[in-house]
Design a protein around this motif. Sequence first.
Motif, PDB file in Angstrom:
ATOM      1  N   LEU A  77       0.770   0.102   3.417  1.00 52.84           N
ATOM      2  CA  LEU A  77       1.423   1.026   2.495  1.00 52.84           C
ATOM      3  C   LEU A  77       0.456   2.088   1.988  1.00 52.84           C
ATOM      4  O   LEU A  77      -0.748   1.861   1.896  1.00 52.84           O
ATOM      5  CB  LEU A  77       2.002   0.254   1.302  1.00 52.84           C
ATOM      6  N   ASP A  78       1.010   3.237   1.648  1.00 52.25           N
ATOM      7  CA  ASP A  78       0.232   4.323   1.057  1.00 52.25           C
ATOM      8  C   ASP A  78       0.408   4.316  -0.461  1.00 52.25           C
ATOM      9  O   ASP A  78       1.309   3.662  -1.001  1.00 52.25           O
ATOM     10  CB  ASP A  78       0.710   5.674   1.604  1.00 52.25           C
ATOM     11  N   ASP A  79      -0.446   5.088  -1.142  1.00 54.66           N
ATOM     12  CA  ASP A  79      -0.322   5.196  -2.595  1.00 54.66           C
ATOM     13  C   ASP A  79       1.068   5.684  -3.000  1.00 54.66           C
ATOM     14  O   ASP A  79       1.598   5.294  -4.049  1.00 54.66           O
ATOM     15  CB  ASP A  79      -1.378   6.162  -3.142  1.00 54.66           C
ATOM     16  N   THR A  80       1.661   6.516  -2.166  1.00 56.65           N
ATOM     17  CA  THR A  80       2.993   7.030  -2.463  1.00 56.65           C
ATOM     18  C   THR A  80       4.014   5.897  -2.527  1.00 56.65           C
ATOM     19  O   THR A  80       4.914   5.900  -3.381  1.00 56.65           O
ATOM     20  CB  THR A  80       3.427   8.052  -1.396  1.00 56.65           C
TER      21      THR A  80
ATOM     22  N   SER B 229       2.151  -2.638  -8.692  1.00 50.18           N
ATOM     23  CA  SER B 229       2.294  -3.695  -7.694  1.00 50.18           C
ATOM     24  C   SER B 229       3.065  -4.871  -8.262  1.00 50.18           C
ATOM     25  O   SER B 229       3.293  -4.964  -9.473  1.00 50.18           O
ATOM     26  CB  SER B 229       0.919  -4.165  -7.207  1.00 50.18           C
ATOM     27  N   GLN B 230       3.444  -5.772  -7.366  1.00 51.74           N
ATOM     28  CA  GLN B 230       4.101  -7.018  -7.755  1.00 51.74           C
ATOM     29  C   GLN B 230       3.841  -8.017  -6.639  1.00 51.74           C
ATOM     30  O   GLN B 230       4.105  -7.735  -5.473  1.00 51.74           O
ATOM     31  CB  GLN B 230       5.602  -6.788  -7.954  1.00 51.74           C
ATOM     32  N   SER B 231       3.312  -9.185  -6.988  1.00 54.71           N
ATOM     33  CA  SER B 231       2.863 -10.108  -5.958  1.00 54.71           C
ATOM     34  C   SER B 231       4.014 -10.676  -5.146  1.00 54.71           C
ATOM     35  O   SER B 231       5.135 -10.854  -5.642  1.00 54.71           O
ATOM     36  CB  SER B 231       2.051 -11.252  -6.574  1.00 54.71           C
ATOM     37  N   SER B 232       3.720 -10.957  -3.903  1.00 52.42           N
ATOM     38  CA  SER B 232       4.657 -11.580  -2.973  1.00 52.42           C
ATOM     39  C   SER B 232       3.834 -12.120  -1.810  1.00 52.42           C
ATOM     40  O   SER B 232       2.635 -11.818  -1.697  1.00 52.42           O
ATOM     41  CB  SER B 232       5.671 -10.553  -2.456  1.00 52.42           C
ATOM     42  N   PRO B 233       4.418 -12.893  -0.923  1.00 53.00           N
ATOM     43  CA  PRO B 233       3.655 -13.373   0.245  1.00 53.00           C
ATOM     44  C   PRO B 233       3.153 -12.230   1.131  1.00 53.00           C
ATOM     45  O   PRO B 233       2.239 -12.417   1.924  1.00 53.00           O
ATOM     46  CB  PRO B 233       4.683 -14.241   0.992  1.00 53.00           C
ATOM     47  N   GLN B 234       3.742 -11.028   0.968  1.00 55.56           N
ATOM     48  CA  GLN B 234       3.325  -9.882   1.783  1.00 55.56           C
ATOM     49  C   GLN B 234       2.246  -9.023   1.112  1.00 55.56           C
ATOM     50  O   GLN B 234       1.764  -8.059   1.697  1.00 55.56           O
ATOM     51  CB  GLN B 234       4.540  -8.979   2.085  1.00 55.56           C
ATOM     52  N   SER B 235       1.853  -9.373  -0.110  1.00 51.70           N
ATOM     53  CA  SER B 235       0.966  -8.504  -0.886  1.00 51.70           C
ATOM     54  C   SER B 235      -0.338  -8.185  -0.166  1.00 51.70           C
ATOM     55  O   SER B 235      -0.814  -7.041  -0.208  1.00 51.70           O
ATOM     56  CB  SER B 235       0.655  -9.152  -2.238  1.00 51.70           C
ATOM     57  N   TYR B 236      -0.926  -9.181   0.487  1.00 52.24           N
ATOM     58  CA  TYR B 236      -2.244  -8.966   1.091  1.00 52.24           C
ATOM     59  C   TYR B 236      -2.164  -8.060   2.316  1.00 52.24           C
ATOM     60  O   TYR B 236      -3.041  -7.224   2.541  1.00 52.24           O
ATOM     61  CB  TYR B 236      -2.883 -10.313   1.425  1.00 52.24           C
TER      62      TYR B 236
END
Length: 431
Positions: A102-105, A89-96
């Motif tokens: 999104l799927d694990d893939t 992962s990588q944080s962004s305003p969309q992370s939450y």
Amino acid sequence: MLKPLALALAAITASVAAHAAEPARALHCGQLFDARSGKLLDARTVVVRDGKVAEVLPGRASVADAQSVDLSGHTCTPGWTDLHVHMGSQSSPQSYSEGFRLDDTDYAFRSVGYAKKTLLAGFTSVRDLGGEVSPHLRDAINQGLVDGPRIWAAGKSIATTGGHADPTNGYNDALSHLIGPPGPTEGVINSIDDARQAVRQRYKEGSDVIKITATGGVLSYAKSGDAPQFTVDEVKAIVDTAKDYGYRVAAHAHGDEGIRRAVQGGVTSIEHGTYMSPETMSLMKQKGTWYVPTVYAGRFVADKAKVDGYFPELVRPKAARIGALIQDTASRAYKNGVKIAFGTDMGVGPHGDNAREFVYMVEAGIPAAVALQAATIRAAEVLGVDDQGVIEAGKRADIVAVPGNPIEDIGAVLKVDFVMKDGVMYRQPQG
């Protein structure tokens, strides 16, 4: 004509074969960082054969059967290790919101790019402390399918109900009732028996290390960033069970009480350690507990807390308050003689920017040589391995080179232009 899958498999096979057939090389280093002593040595020739350092020769030695690599204007160091990353992962305003979309893939495909950026930045090994993608990424890298650092993967972090790594934090009632309360299989415990089961589940899933969240955290969707979240007995149960499988335990912890309980319980390392008191530092020295500051993450979240909309409003005050303190804690811990190793919590910030932690450590009053040791020989000690972290005959040929002298100018670490892992060159000076 070959079908796309056959083409992909052919490319993978060719890549693996190429790496297996790496020629012997003689790296002509202008200077060499001796991680054991923390000192710079003058010109050395590092001879690499079959993925290992074969010998280290004085000066610019001639090695008849090896390809020469000119690093005469560079300082060679052992490959660096980041002991705290999240490759999926990588944080962004969309992370939450992405967690619901999104799927694990999707995370797995992203992690491939993150892994290559990390390797090219000079980090030949990482300890991934939380993320279900990381054991699979580790295996793909080990099989030569993708390029990336060597990974020690924790898999799912272990939390308590509502704790920093409870995967259902922030869910509404409908979702919570639909999914049901998470348990040890999902990495959430509330008893000693749960603690043992959670570790055994991580073993079943192929983890290399155990990660617990001993206090609240900054980026989790919960109010407290520092409250203790395990009892000492629960921590001891995790540590003792981990030992059965040869695992070491890393503890995310911000609040002093939670740090103290984790240290008393026998964890190998404390991550972040924001509110660590002098008394707890003394306990860590007594127990031999390592401290991994992750100054980068603190600086990053404190900066992003100033940006409207980057974090949810429940998270924003924690990021502003806690993040700003970590660099000072690292300074105090060094002055108090706590053992320090290198980690960034990358995934909070952009992957590939890991080396900036060196700069922040030096700003905190930690000598450049000590910071470099923290990412080499000290990191190997935390991992419990003795085949990396130094450039010596018989060790892994993990080697990084930067222009100039990083002891005099730590900013040189941001200019990596040579990376070798297991004898394979992934980056080299151009021209």
